[in-house]
Design an enzyme around this catalytic site. Structure first.
Site, PDB file in Angstrom:
ATOM      1  CD  GLU A  16      59.779  28.325  12.375  1.00  0.00           C
ATOM      2  OE1 GLU A  16      58.742  28.501  13.134  1.00  0.00           O
ATOM      3  OE2 GLU A  16      59.882  28.342  11.004  1.00  0.00           O
ATOM      4  CB  ALA A  50      51.339  21.114   4.886  1.00  0.00           C
ATOM      5  NE  ARG A 105      44.352  25.108   7.594  1.00  0.00           N
ATOM      6  CZ  ARG A 105      43.635  26.034   6.782  1.00  0.00           C
ATOM      7  NH1 ARG A 105      42.161  25.988   6.661  1.00  0.00           N
ATOM      8  NH2 ARG A 105      44.561  26.756   6.061  1.00  0.00           N
ATOM      9  CG  ASP A 107      49.846  27.176   4.515  1.00  0.00           C
ATOM     10  OD1 ASP A 107      48.887  27.992   4.794  1.00  0.00           O
ATOM     11  OD2 ASP A 107      51.028  27.724   4.426  1.00  0.00           O
ATOM     12  CB  ALA A 122      44.734  24.281  14.515  1.00  0.00           C
ATOM     13  CG  HIS A 147      44.961  32.218   8.590  1.00  0.00           C
ATOM     14  ND1 HIS A 147      44.008  31.533   7.594  1.00  0.00           N
ATOM     15  CD2 HIS A 147      46.050  31.446   8.370  1.00  0.00           C
ATOM     16  CE1 HIS A 147      44.501  30.691   6.914  1.00  0.00           C
ATOM     17  NE2 HIS A 147      45.766  30.446   7.560  1.00  0.00           N
ATOM     18  CE  LYS A 163      44.133  28.034  16.062  1.00  0.00           C
ATOM     19  NZ  LYS A 163      45.282  28.179  15.272  1.00  0.00           N
ATOM     20  CD  GLN A 174      52.633  34.033   9.467  1.00  0.00           C
ATOM     21  OE1 GLN A 174      53.893  34.048   9.377  1.00  0.00           O
ATOM     22  NE2 GLN A 174      51.555  33.414   8.707  1.00  0.00           N
ATOM     23  CE  LYS A 270      69.975  31.732   4.335  1.00  0.00           C
ATOM     24  NZ  LYS A 270      70.379  30.801   3.790  1.00  0.00           N
TER      25      LYS A 270
HETATM   26  P1  FAD Z   1      43.549  27.003  11.934  1.00  0.00           P
HETATM   27  O1  FAD Z   1      43.569  27.280  13.474  1.00  0.00           O
HETATM   28  O2  FAD Z   1      42.923  25.793  11.547  1.00  0.00           O
HETATM   29  O3  FAD Z   1      43.087  28.213  10.932  1.00  0.00           O
HETATM   30  C1  FAD Z   1      42.819  28.155   9.552  1.00  0.00           C
HETATM   31  C2  FAD Z   1      41.874  29.245   9.027  1.00  0.00           C
HETATM   32  O4  FAD Z   1      40.592  28.581   9.465  1.00  0.00           O
HETATM   33  C3  FAD Z   1      41.727  30.660   9.832  1.00  0.00           C
HETATM   34  O5  FAD Z   1      41.476  31.319   8.898  1.00  0.00           O
HETATM   35  C4  FAD Z   1      40.963  30.354  10.921  1.00  0.00           C
HETATM   36  O6  FAD Z   1      40.181  31.893  11.227  1.00  0.00           O
HETATM   37  C5  FAD Z   1      40.007  29.359  10.495  1.00  0.00           C
HETATM   38  N1  FAD Z   1      39.593  28.738  11.561  1.00  0.00           N
HETATM   39  C6  FAD Z   1      40.141  28.188  12.446  1.00  0.00           C
HETATM   40  N2  FAD Z   1      39.575  27.238  13.327  1.00  0.00           N
HETATM   41  C7  FAD Z   1      38.205  27.161  12.826  1.00  0.00           C
HETATM   42  C8  FAD Z   1      36.936  26.602  12.960  1.00  0.00           C
HETATM   43  N3  FAD Z   1      36.803  25.758  14.202  1.00  0.00           N
HETATM   44  N4  FAD Z   1      35.874  26.625  11.939  1.00  0.00           N
HETATM   45  C9  FAD Z   1      35.838  27.589  10.816  1.00  0.00           C
HETATM   46  N5  FAD Z   1      36.975  28.077  10.802  1.00  0.00           N
HETATM   47  C10 FAD Z   1      38.209  27.983  11.670  1.00  0.00           C
HETATM   48  N6  FAD Z   1      52.740  25.165   8.399  1.00  0.00           N
HETATM   49  C11 FAD Z   1      53.530  24.174   8.027  1.00  0.00           C
HETATM   50  O7  FAD Z   1      53.064  23.510   7.352  1.00  0.00           O
HETATM   51  N7  FAD Z   1      54.232  23.520   8.980  1.00  0.00           N
HETATM   52  C12 FAD Z   1      54.696  24.146  10.018  1.00  0.00           C
HETATM   53  O8  FAD Z   1      55.769  23.603  10.812  1.00  0.00           O
HETATM   54  C13 FAD Z   1      54.289  25.555  10.224  1.00  0.00           C
HETATM   55  N8  FAD Z   1      54.647  25.882  11.442  1.00  0.00           N
HETATM   56  C14 FAD Z   1      53.845  27.282  11.618  1.00  0.00           C
HETATM   57  C15 FAD Z   1      54.253  28.128  13.042  1.00  0.00           C
HETATM   58  C16 FAD Z   1      53.736  29.395  13.247  1.00  0.00           C
HETATM   59  C17 FAD Z   1      54.153  29.917  14.430  1.00  0.00           C
HETATM   60  C18 FAD Z   1      52.729  29.852  12.311  1.00  0.00           C
HETATM   61  C19 FAD Z   1      52.097  31.163  12.831  1.00  0.00           C
HETATM   62  C20 FAD Z   1      52.230  28.971  11.266  1.00  0.00           C
HETATM   63  C21 FAD Z   1      52.925  27.919  11.017  1.00  0.00           C
HETATM   64  N9  FAD Z   1      52.666  27.297   9.895  1.00  0.00           N
HETATM   65  C22 FAD Z   1      53.188  26.078   9.449  1.00  0.00           C
HETATM   66  C23 FAD Z   1      51.418  27.828   8.740  1.00  0.00           C
HETATM   67  C24 FAD Z   1      50.311  27.255   9.191  1.00  0.00           C
HETATM   68  O9  FAD Z   1      50.121  25.940   9.016  1.00  0.00           O
HETATM   69  C25 FAD Z   1      49.101  28.022   8.283  1.00  0.00           C
HETATM   70  O10 FAD Z   1      49.183  29.306   8.581  1.00  0.00           O
HETATM   71  C26 FAD Z   1      47.883  27.387   8.055  1.00  0.00           C
HETATM   72  O11 FAD Z   1      47.251  28.231   6.840  1.00  0.00           O
HETATM   73  C27 FAD Z   1      46.848  27.644   9.170  1.00  0.00           C
HETATM   74  O12 FAD Z   1      47.062  26.934  10.502  1.00  0.00           O
HETATM   75  P2  FAD Z   1      46.515  26.887  11.845  1.00  0.00           P
HETATM   76  O13 FAD Z   1      47.008  26.054  12.696  1.00  0.00           O
HETATM   77  O14 FAD Z   1      46.462  28.535  12.181  1.00  0.00           O
HETATM   78  O15 FAD Z   1      45.066  26.650  11.175  1.00  0.00           O
END
Ligand code: FAD
Length: 287
Positions: A16, A50, A105, A107, A122, A147, A163, A174, A270
């Protein structure tokens, strides 16, 4: 090429990178990409701000990845995005030749209660991409230690299942330094009917402060063998890095011996330290 196709054939190995800031030159990243490409990773992914900040640079980075002859995956976050905007932006990536999207989604910025966009999570973004771009391979994020804002591990895993049901073809984790915790997570996924491949994200252990910041801010644990390294070498950056590199190699083997589907290394842009880790590990030949 779709990552889902690669995963059918082999354990994938990938990196990445993140795009440089708008006012910074591309050259250091281009150099990193050239070096990383020598290890013939199955793909290189590029993170996405984000809210879509710096999307121009993200696209430039995806193009630079293709220019060094590697397969690419873009990340995409739905914070603040309408359906139309998401369709337009993902369509632009598709036109560039990007076949893989990590659908996230993102942060939530400080003080926000939700995404302030059409997609609250997401899983809905994934359903939308699947509907509009059935040819795109969709990846999604998962969290072996949960999470940070999830109400429970079970609830978090139920959302992972959603998902998958909506079209995610693989998960990527993560950072997780505790391989036993990952093993427990894997069992829970199985029980919840999550069957798509899971790629393990590895954050190399190189800098003490960064390590502590990343683990704490993501709600990840520091197992005792890693805490030992911090305790012993925390005041000496060179010794810390040396021990951290050995730790990272052991961790990669621990995961590979568990029969995981892929290893994704967070390169932090890096390459020198990373090249040493990969060369010393022997998992990709020596360059
Ligand atoms: P979601 O799947 O929406 O989950 C977020 C929270 O909501 C979780 O606690 C989950 O349990 C809960 N949830 C999920 N679905 C629902 C639902 N339908 N109803 C109620 N609650 C729900 N961030 C960036 O900004 N840019 C990046 O490029 C980036 N890349 C990443 C790559 C990886 C491999 C990982 C693991 C994380 C990355 N992140 C990135 C961080 C990520 O955006 C954050 O962790 C964010 O807070 C959650 O994203 P998510 O897609 O998991 O969200």
């Amino acid at each position: 090429m779709k990552i889902s196709e690669l995963l059918k054939k082999q354990m994938t190995f990938s990196f990445e990178v993140f795009p440089p800031k708008k006012d910074k030159p591309m050259e250091p990243l281009t150099e990193t990409l050239n070096e990383l490409a020598r290890f013939k990773p199955d793909y290189i992914s590029c993170t996405y701000g984000a809210g879509g900040t710096n999307v121009g640079r993200s696209k430039e980075t995806c193009k630079a990845i293709m220019d060094v002859g590697r397969n690419v995956m873009t990340h995409f976050t739905c914070i603040g995005s309408s359906r139309e905007e998401a369709t337009k932006k993902i369509g632009e990536y598709k036109e560039m030749g990007v076949d893989n999207v990590m659908a996230l989604r993102g942060d939530l910025p400080e003080g926000w209660k939700d995404t302030q966009g059409y997609f609250l999570h997401a899983d809905r973004l994934i359903a939308h991409i699947k509907d509009k771009f059935p040819d795109i391979c969709i990846g999604a994020a998962c969290y072996p230690e949960k999470h940070i804002s999830a109400v429970s591990k079970e609830a978090d895993i139920a959302h992972l299942r959603s998902k998958q049901d909506n079209g995610a073809e693989f998960f990527m984790t993560q950072l997780c330094y505790d391989a036993q915790e990952y093993e427990r997570f894997r069992e829970k996924l199985k029980k919840a009917g999550v069957t798509v491949p899971v790629i393990v994200g590895i954050m190399p252990v190189l800098f003490k402060d960064g390590l502590i910041r990343m683990t704490l801010s993501n709600g990840c644990s520091i197992p005792s063998d890693l805490a030992d390294i911090i305790g012993k070498y925390g005041d000496d950056p060179d010794d810390f890095k040396k021990a951290g590199k050995e730790y990272t190699i052991k961790l990669m083997y621990k995961y590979m011996n568990m029969g995981i589907d892929g290893i994704h290394i967070y390169s932090l842009n890096k390459y020198k330290d990373l090249a040493e880790i990969i060369n010393d590990s022997g998992i990709r030949g020596v360059f």
